[in-house]
Design an enzyme around this catalytic site. Structure first.
Site, short mmCIF file in Angstrom:
data_model
loop_
_atom_site.label_atom_id
_atom_site.label_comp_id
_atom_site.label_asym_id
_atom_site.label_seq_id
_atom_site.Cartn_x
_atom_site.Cartn_y
_atom_site.Cartn_z
N SER A 171 0.81 -1.22 0.00
CA SER A 171 0.00 0.00 0.00
C SER A 171 0.85 1.27 0.00
O SER A 171 0.52 2.25 -0.67
CB SER A 171 -0.93 0.02 1.22
OG SER A 171 -1.95 -0.93 1.06
N ASP A 177 -5.49 1.01 -4.62
CA ASP A 177 -4.03 0.94 -4.65
C ASP A 177 -3.54 -0.36 -5.28
O ASP A 177 -2.53 -0.40 -5.95
CB ASP A 177 -3.43 1.14 -3.25
CG ASP A 177 -4.16 0.36 -2.16
OD1 ASP A 177 -5.14 -0.36 -2.46
OD2 ASP A 177 -3.75 0.48 -0.99
#
Ligand SMILES: *[C@@H]1O[C@H](CO)[C@@H](O)[C@H](O)[C@H]1NC(C)=O
Ligand SMILES: *[C@@H]1O[C@H](CO)[C@@H](O)[C@H](O)[C@H]1NC(C)=O
Length: 530
Positions: free
Chosen positions: A112, A378
């Site tokens: 992330s 993401d």
């Protein structure tokens, strides 16, 4: 300008189920539906929104891959008593959609923090770090010195706009922290997390950077009190818990101290949050848990109460939109990812739908003439959606028309790896069989979908994720893009550092008839006739 698929909603409502099968979907139905979509697409050609984006609202569904979006839309429809597949989520009405290639500098499948550096800061990065370009190395403080890259939220602040973010994770967690922090290790959330020898080289923890860099933001909402307070501070909500800092600092008080006292509020429960009047509040810090906030379905169980992601979005917009120069707001549905890591599709989907409520709120409170709204992810997760279930088969249910070749039933949502992957063993621990799901309630909120490979935490997936955009310059999302391109479109649309098109901003060129074009046309005509 009509949103592309607004017309699909009434069409979807005429669907009905008889005996588990969808009726009334003959050639006329599909041809009419496609004609309406075609007309929307043709209208779009004439109505590209080339305005300057005064405001940007950016939604990040953490781990919200395309299979998650599809399954969430079906769950939403089924919750309303429909078959589900025909449901249109709010961001699926947006004018532009593109794909985002998520790989990082060093990894095929990204973390992330690394991907947040791409879509917030505009450059791809290495795994497990953020706010640094490719010079940053995992856990290596020296490598991070001079490698910092800034997010578009920081650039928007420098351009004189109000700024803020809200997340359902700790505000120091990888994705939101990439908005303000630069660190070679995502786990350095408080000072105690950094090895002494690395701290000595000049690295500060993420919590400290929330005040060093993040004090410029006007709204910060999420969880994570423990990363911002010392071990000698008792948590206000849980008397048995204390902070995790070891440097005696109270980052909450420090952050508040950077703001005008009479217009700044700190809130840690729902009542205080509800009492924060946007008209009277210019800066709002809300920290609703020591660690992450609750999953949407578990929020009701929190005694002190915490706002939903939609409530945080609405409050943030109402505070920020008082600024005549405009604002930038980032909202993260952080826990879609956490549920997937636990092989728990039900919570991943319900948190996705909670974020959709937030997108609906944002669309109500903003105007597409001056506000660019983006929804993206993401990275994806390994959840797949398969078998050949009938239309309307419960999305969290078992495949309705057969078993595996091992004679046992299976769910249509499954993971490639994760904690749902336990295999039954015989007494010799030699032959493994997967779980027998006969008579198991796979729709239970705590059910863990099966996984091929047992793993304590299900992994991210590497396929592309979608970018949905609406408002000024949304059409610049038009194909298969590298993930870091997203930040550049945001900066271009809002005239942050790309400015070549911005001198026309005083005369918005809504339909492409801008002043420059008219002058050139007049000039050429005059030349032709002389
Ligand atoms: C915690 O320790 C710091 C530094 O020693 C001090 O400034 C602060 O007042 C203490 N907080 C509490 C609640 O005792
Ligand atoms: C699965 O469980 C059901 C119900 O307990 C049982 O009838 C069935 O034989 C089991 N299937 C296999 C392949 O073990």
């Amino acid at each position: 300008m009509g949103l592309t698929t607004r017309l699909l909603v009434p069409v979807a409502c005429v669907l009905f189920l008889v005996g588990g099968r969808v009726q009334s979907q003959d050639a006329t139905f599909w041809n009419d539906q496609a004609k309406q979509t075609l007309q929307s697409a043709l209208n779009r050609e004439r109505t590209l929104n080339k305005n300057v984006a005064k405001n940007v609202v950016f939604f990040l569904g953490d781990g919200m891959g395309v299979s998650t979006v599809t399954a969430a839309r079906i769950l939403k429809g089924q919750n309303m008593g429909n078959p589900g597949e025909e449901t249109v989520l709010k961001w699926e009405e947006f004018s532009s959609v593109a794909l985002s290639k998520t790989y990082g500098v060093d990894k095929q499948v990204v973390s992330s923090g690394s991907s947040a550096t791409a879509f917030f800061c505009g450059v791809k990065a290495n795994n497990n770090m953020f706010g640094l370009d490719s010079r940053g190395r995992d856990g290596d403080c020296a490598s991070s010195i001079g490698a910092a890259v800034d997010s578009f939220l920081i650039l928007a602040h420098r351009a004189g706009k109000s700024t803020g973010f809200a997340t359902t994770s700790r505000v120091t967690h990888a994705t939101p922290a990439a908005l303000y922090a630069h660190t070679p290790k995502r786990s350095w959330e408080n000072d105690g997390d950094i090895p002494t020898e690395e701290a000595a080289k000049g690295c500060t923890d993420i919590g400290a950077q929330l005040v060093e860099n993040g004090h410029v933001f006007d709204v910060v909402l999420g969880g994570g009190r423990r990363e911002l307070t010392d071990t000698n501070e008792t948590d206000p909500e849980y008397p048995d818990e204390v902070g995790q800092r070891t440097d005696g600092r109270n980052i909450i008080e420090e952050w508040m101290g950077k703001k005008a006292a009479d217009r700044t509020k700190y809130v840690w429960n729902l009542e205080q949050f509800n009492n924060a009047d946007p008209a009277e509040t210019d800066a709002l810090l809300g920290l609703f848990e020591p660690s992450h906030m609750h999953f949407e379905v578990d929020r009701a169980g929190d005694e002190a109460g915490e706002p939903s992601i939609a409530e945080m979005t609405a409050k943030a917009i109402k505070i920020l939109q008082k600024d005549p120069h405009g604002y930038f707001l980032v909202i993260e549905g952080a826990r879609i990812d956490h549920a997937h890591h636990g092989s728990n599709a039900a919570r991943a989907l319900t948190d996705t739908l909670a974020m959709e409520e937030a997108v609906i709120k944002a669309m109500e409170l903003t105007n597409e003439e001056d506000t660019l709204v983006i929804v993206t992810a993401d990275h994806s997760h390994t959840m797949s959606f398969g078998a050949y279930p009938l239309r309307g088969n419960p999305i969290l249910g078992l495949y309705d028309d057969g078993e595996g070749s091992d004679g046992m039933p299976y769910t249509t949502l499954n993971y490639a790896d994760g904690p749902g992957g336990e295999i039954e063993r015989d007494s010799y621990n030699a032959v493994g069989r997967r779980r027998n799901l006969t008579n198991v309630n796979t729709g239970d909120i705590d059910f863990k979908q099966s996984a091929i490979v047992p793993r304590s935490s299900e992994s991210h997936a590497g396929e592309d994720v979608a970018i949905y955009a609406n408002g000024p310059m949304a059409h610049l999302f038009h194909g298969v893009h590298e993930q870091n391109y997203i930040a550049h479109v945001v900066r271009y649309a809002a005239c942050l550092d790309y400015k070549e098109h911005c001198d026309m901003s005083s005369a918005p060129s809504r339909h492409g008839f801008n002043l420059r074009l008219i002058l050139v046309t007049v000039f050429l005509s005059v030349r032709f006739w002389i």
